[in-house]
Design an enzyme around this catalytic site. Sequence first.
Site, PDB file in Angstrom:
ATOM      1  N   SER A  35     -25.356 -83.378 -51.400  1.00 58.69           N
ATOM      2  CA  SER A  35     -24.507 -84.548 -51.164  1.00 58.69           C
ATOM      3  C   SER A  35     -23.125 -84.215 -51.674  1.00 58.69           C
ATOM      4  O   SER A  35     -22.945 -83.353 -52.548  1.00 58.69           O
ATOM      5  CB  SER A  35     -25.051 -85.770 -51.909  1.00 58.69           C
ATOM      6  OG  SER A  35     -24.106 -86.827 -51.939  1.00 58.69           O
ATOM      7  N   TYR A  48     -28.985 -89.639 -59.915  1.00 58.35           N
ATOM      8  CA  TYR A  48     -28.901 -89.134 -58.546  1.00 58.35           C
ATOM      9  C   TYR A  48     -27.802 -88.080 -58.414  1.00 58.35           C
ATOM     10  O   TYR A  48     -28.027 -86.986 -57.868  1.00 58.35           O
ATOM     11  CB  TYR A  48     -28.646 -90.278 -57.564  1.00 58.35           C
ATOM     12  CG  TYR A  48     -28.386 -89.792 -56.160  1.00 58.35           C
ATOM     13  CD1 TYR A  48     -29.430 -89.310 -55.375  1.00 58.35           C
ATOM     14  CD2 TYR A  48     -27.094 -89.772 -55.641  1.00 58.35           C
ATOM     15  CE1 TYR A  48     -29.193 -88.829 -54.092  1.00 58.35           C
ATOM     16  CE2 TYR A  48     -26.847 -89.296 -54.363  1.00 58.35           C
ATOM     17  CZ  TYR A  48     -27.902 -88.825 -53.591  1.00 58.35           C
ATOM     18  OH  TYR A  48     -27.657 -88.350 -52.331  1.00 58.35           O
TER      19      TYR A  48
END
Length: 259
Positions: free
Chosen positions: A139, A152
């Site tokens: 990401s 995360y």
Amino acid sequence: MAARVTLITGASSGIGLELAKVFAAHGHTCVLVARRAELLAELADTIVAAGGPEPVIIPCDLAAAGAVAKLADEIVARDLEVDILVNNAGFGLAGVARSLDREQQLAMIDLNIRTLTDLTLRFSDSVVRHRGGILNVASVAAFLPGPGMAVYYATKAFVLSFTEAQRAELRKAGVRVTALCPGPVPTGFQARAGFVPGMDSKVLTVAAADVARAGYEGLMVNRQVVLPGFAVRAIPVLLRFIPRALVLAAVAKVQQRRS
């Protein structure tokens, strides 16, 4: 002789689903892995209807204890050999870390990091033997500290670091290793993570199909990192000139608006 396959985790929806379509459209026989068997079956039908090779479906909850070992045994039992591994399975949680469920956050670490690492190590020999490739879905969060989604962001930083190191280790074996680092993508991921997309997401968002296509093309030409979309590509460049304290404050403000 074992059949060569592309193993895609988290294939039942979102980026994983679109990656399966792209690989199949280019002639790859895919092994589709996810929890929901009915969605995998629908995807397999879609791929076949579009003229792609019939995929192999293996319903599996990779978050369950021993799941990776069982998946590996199933692949061997079906006389398959992985030449391309696509580590896409993962999830996020939005909120202040101390306020979120501890067990869910540890489960996130297990899936986003431990499972990805386990799969990579288990299938590295097979990928090397076939001079194949590894595509890890990270990401743009991997480049940032993430107050408001601390665990995360940290898991994706691991994925990026691990991918780059594996790329260096496997280069001489002729293996392509790529990290796919999208921004926010309109999928079920956001609902599960528990945040509402804001203006920042609209600027950074790229459709899942476009992310998948960029990831496939990047792996095929052996790019180290793929950042789909102009705004997403700009982030790592801008971070070179912005003090870390300002980055932390900006991310924290964005996450507060999302939660």
